[in-house]
Design a protein around this motif. Structure first.
Motif, PDB file in Angstrom:
ATOM      1  N   GLU A   1       0.825  -1.207   0.000  1.00 56.48           N
ATOM      2  CA  GLU A   1       0.000   0.000   0.000  1.00 56.48           C
ATOM      3  C   GLU A   1       0.859   1.257   0.000  1.00 56.48           C
ATOM      4  O   GLU A   1       0.588   2.210  -0.731  1.00 56.48           O
ATOM      5  CB  GLU A   1      -0.946  -0.002   1.205  1.00 56.48           C
ATOM      6  N   ALA A   2       1.916   1.267   0.821  1.00 60.30           N
ATOM      7  CA  ALA A   2       2.782   2.447   0.912  1.00 60.30           C
ATOM      8  C   ALA A   2       3.518   2.702  -0.405  1.00 60.30           C
ATOM      9  O   ALA A   2       3.623   3.851  -0.849  1.00 60.30           O
ATOM     10  CB  ALA A   2       3.776   2.280   2.062  1.00 60.30           C
ATOM     11  N   VAL A   3       4.011   1.647  -1.037  1.00 57.77           N
ATOM     12  CA  VAL A   3       4.721   1.803  -2.303  1.00 57.77           C
ATOM     13  C   VAL A   3       3.746   2.245  -3.401  1.00 57.77           C
ATOM     14  O   VAL A   3       4.063   3.115  -4.211  1.00 57.77           O
ATOM     15  CB  VAL A   3       5.460   0.501  -2.693  1.00 57.77           C
ATOM     16  N   THR A   4       2.565   1.671  -3.415  1.00 60.29           N
ATOM     17  CA  THR A   4       1.550   2.035  -4.419  1.00 60.29           C
ATOM     18  C   THR A   4       1.091   3.477  -4.245  1.00 60.29           C
ATOM     19  O   THR A   4       0.889   4.191  -5.217  1.00 60.29           O
ATOM     20  CB  THR A   4       0.351   1.070  -4.339  1.00 60.29           C
ATOM     21  N   ASN A   5       0.926   3.895  -3.002  1.00 61.13           N
ATOM     22  CA  ASN A   5       0.409   5.232  -2.708  1.00 61.13           C
ATOM     23  C   ASN A   5       1.516   6.214  -2.342  1.00 61.13           C
ATOM     24  O   ASN A   5       1.263   7.187  -1.627  1.00 61.13           O
ATOM     25  CB  ASN A   5      -0.596   5.161  -1.549  1.00 61.13           C
ATOM     26  N   VAL A   6       2.721   5.967  -2.808  1.00 54.58           N
ATOM     27  CA  VAL A   6       3.853   6.807  -2.432  1.00 54.58           C
ATOM     28  C   VAL A   6       3.540   8.277  -2.726  1.00 54.58           C
ATOM     29  O   VAL A   6       3.072   8.639  -3.795  1.00 54.58           O
ATOM     30  CB  VAL A   6       5.165   6.334  -3.119  1.00 54.58           C
ATOM     31  N   ARG A   7       3.736   9.088  -1.696  1.00 56.67           N
ATOM     32  CA  ARG A   7       3.493  10.524  -1.806  1.00 56.67           C
ATOM     33  C   ARG A   7       4.653  11.250  -1.140  1.00 56.67           C
ATOM     34  O   ARG A   7       5.311  10.707  -0.263  1.00 56.67           O
ATOM     35  CB  ARG A   7       2.193  10.896  -1.108  1.00 56.67           C
ATOM     36  N   GLU A   8       4.853  12.447  -1.543  1.00 54.66           N
ATOM     37  CA  GLU A   8       5.887  13.277  -0.926  1.00 54.66           C
ATOM     38  C   GLU A   8       7.267  12.622  -0.995  1.00 54.66           C
ATOM     39  O   GLU A   8       8.123  12.852  -0.145  1.00 54.66           O
ATOM     40  CB  GLU A   8       5.515  13.621   0.518  1.00 54.66           C
ATOM     41  N   GLY A   9       7.451  11.736  -1.971  1.00 56.62           N
ATOM     42  CA  GLY A   9       8.759  11.182  -2.240  1.00 56.62           C
ATOM     43  C   GLY A   9       9.285  10.137  -1.280  1.00 56.62           C
ATOM     44  O   GLY A   9      10.476   9.856  -1.278  1.00 56.62           O
ATOM     45  N   HIS A  10       8.412   9.524  -0.465  1.00 54.29           N
ATOM     46  CA  HIS A  10       8.933   8.504   0.445  1.00 54.29           C
ATOM     47  C   HIS A  10       7.857   7.517   0.891  1.00 54.29           C
ATOM     48  O   HIS A  10       6.668   7.777   0.786  1.00 54.29           O
ATOM     49  CB  HIS A  10       9.561   9.160   1.679  1.00 54.29           C
ATOM     50  N   VAL A  11       8.354   6.375   1.381  1.00 57.94           N
ATOM     51  CA  VAL A  11       7.531   5.392   2.075  1.00 57.94           C
ATOM     52  C   VAL A  11       7.834   5.601   3.555  1.00 57.94           C
ATOM     53  O   VAL A  11       9.010   5.740   3.935  1.00 57.94           O
ATOM     54  CB  VAL A  11       7.904   3.959   1.618  1.00 57.94           C
ATOM     55  N   PRO A  12       6.834   5.640   4.414  1.00 55.07           N
ATOM     56  CA  PRO A  12       7.079   5.919   5.837  1.00 55.07           C
ATOM     57  C   PRO A  12       8.075   4.958   6.487  1.00 55.07           C
ATOM     58  O   PRO A  12       8.076   3.753   6.222  1.00 55.07           O
ATOM     59  CB  PRO A  12       5.691   5.772   6.464  1.00 55.07           C
ATOM     60  N   ASP A  13       8.906   5.514   7.349  1.00 54.46           N
ATOM     61  CA  ASP A  13       9.918   4.715   8.052  1.00 54.46           C
ATOM     62  C   ASP A  13       9.299   3.582   8.859  1.00 54.46           C
ATOM     63  O   ASP A  13       9.848   2.474   8.899  1.00 54.46           O
ATOM     64  CB  ASP A  13      10.750   5.605   8.985  1.00 54.46           C
ATOM     65  N   GLU A  14       8.163   3.841   9.492  1.00 53.73           N
ATOM     66  CA  GLU A  14       7.552   2.797  10.322  1.00 53.73           C
ATOM     67  C   GLU A  14       7.088   1.601   9.489  1.00 53.73           C
ATOM     68  O   GLU A  14       7.145   0.456   9.943  1.00 53.73           O
ATOM     69  CB  GLU A  14       6.406   3.349  11.185  1.00 53.73           C
ATOM     70  N   VAL A  15       6.679   1.841   8.257  1.00 53.22           N
ATOM     71  CA  VAL A  15       6.289   0.741   7.367  1.00 53.22           C
ATOM     72  C   VAL A  15       7.534  -0.048   6.956  1.00 53.22           C
ATOM     73  O   VAL A  15       7.525  -1.281   6.953  1.00 53.22           O
ATOM     74  CB  VAL A  15       5.524   1.270   6.132  1.00 53.22           C
ATOM     75  N   TYR A  16       8.616   0.659   6.656  1.00 54.03           N
ATOM     76  CA  TYR A  16       9.867  -0.017   6.314  1.00 54.03           C
ATOM     77  C   TYR A  16      10.370  -0.853   7.505  1.00 54.03           C
ATOM     78  O   TYR A  16      10.785  -2.004   7.329  1.00 54.03           O
ATOM     79  CB  TYR A  16      10.953   0.985   5.890  1.00 54.03           C
ATOM     80  N   GLU A  17      10.315  -0.301   8.687  1.00 54.79           N
ATOM     81  CA  GLU A  17      10.788  -1.038   9.872  1.00 54.79           C
ATOM     82  C   GLU A  17       9.979  -2.309  10.083  1.00 54.79           C
ATOM     83  O   GLU A  17      10.535  -3.361  10.389  1.00 54.79           O
ATOM     84  CB  GLU A  17      10.722  -0.126  11.095  1.00 54.79           C
ATOM     85  N   GLU A  18       8.669  -2.216   9.894  1.00 52.43           N
ATOM     86  CA  GLU A  18       7.800  -3.381  10.060  1.00 52.43           C
ATOM     87  C   GLU A  18       8.113  -4.454   9.017  1.00 52.43           C
ATOM     88  O   GLU A  18       8.268  -5.626   9.345  1.00 52.43           O
ATOM     89  CB  GLU A  18       6.332  -2.950   9.948  1.00 52.43           C
ATOM     90  N   VAL A  19       8.220  -4.054   7.762  1.00 52.77           N
ATOM     91  CA  VAL A  19       8.449  -5.033   6.704  1.00 52.77           C
ATOM     92  C   VAL A  19       9.858  -5.625   6.789  1.00 52.77           C
ATOM     93  O   VAL A  19      10.060  -6.803   6.495  1.00 52.77           O
ATOM     94  CB  VAL A  19       8.137  -4.437   5.308  1.00 52.77           C
ATOM     95  N   SER A  20      10.828  -4.835   7.210  1.00 54.99           N
ATOM     96  CA  SER A  20      12.199  -5.350   7.288  1.00 54.99           C
ATOM     97  C   SER A  20      12.380  -6.354   8.426  1.00 54.99           C
ATOM     98  O   SER A  20      13.351  -7.101   8.432  1.00 54.99           O
ATOM     99  CB  SER A  20      13.206  -4.202   7.410  1.00 54.99           C
ATOM    100  N   GLN A  21      11.445  -6.412   9.356  1.00 56.82           N
ATOM    101  CA  GLN A  21      11.476  -7.435  10.406  1.00 56.82           C
ATOM    102  C   GLN A  21      10.954  -8.783   9.904  1.00 56.82           C
ATOM    103  O   GLN A  21      11.244  -9.821  10.488  1.00 56.82           O
ATOM    104  CB  GLN A  21      10.658  -6.982  11.615  1.00 56.82           C
ATOM    105  N   GLN A  22      10.180  -8.742   8.831  1.00 56.58           N
ATOM    106  CA  GLN A  22       9.556  -9.960   8.301  1.00 56.58           C
ATOM    107  C   GLN A  22      10.244 -10.514   7.055  1.00 56.58           C
ATOM    108  O   GLN A  22      10.068 -11.682   6.720  1.00 56.58           O
ATOM    109  CB  GLN A  22       8.081  -9.683   7.976  1.00 56.58           C
TER     110      GLN A  22
END
Length: 157
Positions: A93-114
């Motif tokens: 969802e974050a990559v598809t709806n990318v706005r303001e030139g970034h994906v939120p850090d908290e989403v990256y942190e969550e996905v990088s744990q999995q």
């Protein structure tokens, strides 16, 4: 709506590139059931009826439950998705709806744990690939014809 261009037939070079990405992803270490789920969620966001029809049919053919398909657009509230699936869905969802030139850090942190770094690269490629399919099918108004539309596409040569 009337189809504008059948890009699967009229754009063999573009189709070959897209199918090549799909073939690469078919060998990814990210489980195929999850990649298919991501395809459906991204297609829901983008409103691609052709892709929704094709990808839900494919998920059903591979044993996905109706309940998980029906509740996918409300995955945050539904208890039927694993932590890994939830992280992937949030990332998609974050990559598809990318706005303001970034994906939120908290989403990256969550996905990088999995996901490992290699898996995260493949997951991101899967999201961008389905976004490309969505945009091509929406732009050219690819019609929904039946429940297995992928069987009618042009083979990659």
């Amino acid at each position: 709506m009337e189809q504008r261009i059948n890009f699967y037939q009229k754009g063999p070079g573009a189709t070959k590139v897209l199918f090549g990405l799909s073939m690469y992803l078919a060998k990814s270490s990210v489980e195929q059931s999850l990649l298919r789920l991501i395809n459906v969620r991204v297609s829901q966001i983008n409103g691609c009826v052709f892709c929704l029809n094709a990808d839900t049919a494919e998920l059903r053919a591979h044993g996905e439950t109706e309940q998980r398909l029906y509740l996918l657009n409300a995955w945050r509230e539904a208890p039927f998705y694993t932590d890994r699936e939830r992280a992937a869905l949030a990332w998609a969802e974050a990559v598809t709806n990318v706005r303001e030139g970034h994906v939120p850090d908290e989403v990256y942190e969550e996905v990088s744990q999995q996901f490992s770094e290699e898996e995260l690269i493949d997951l991101t490629l899967a999201v961008t690939t389905v976004n490309t399919y969505n945009r091509m099918n929406i732009s050219f108004r690819t019609p929904v014809t039946d429940s297995k539309p992928w069987e009618k596409t042009v083979a990659v040569k």
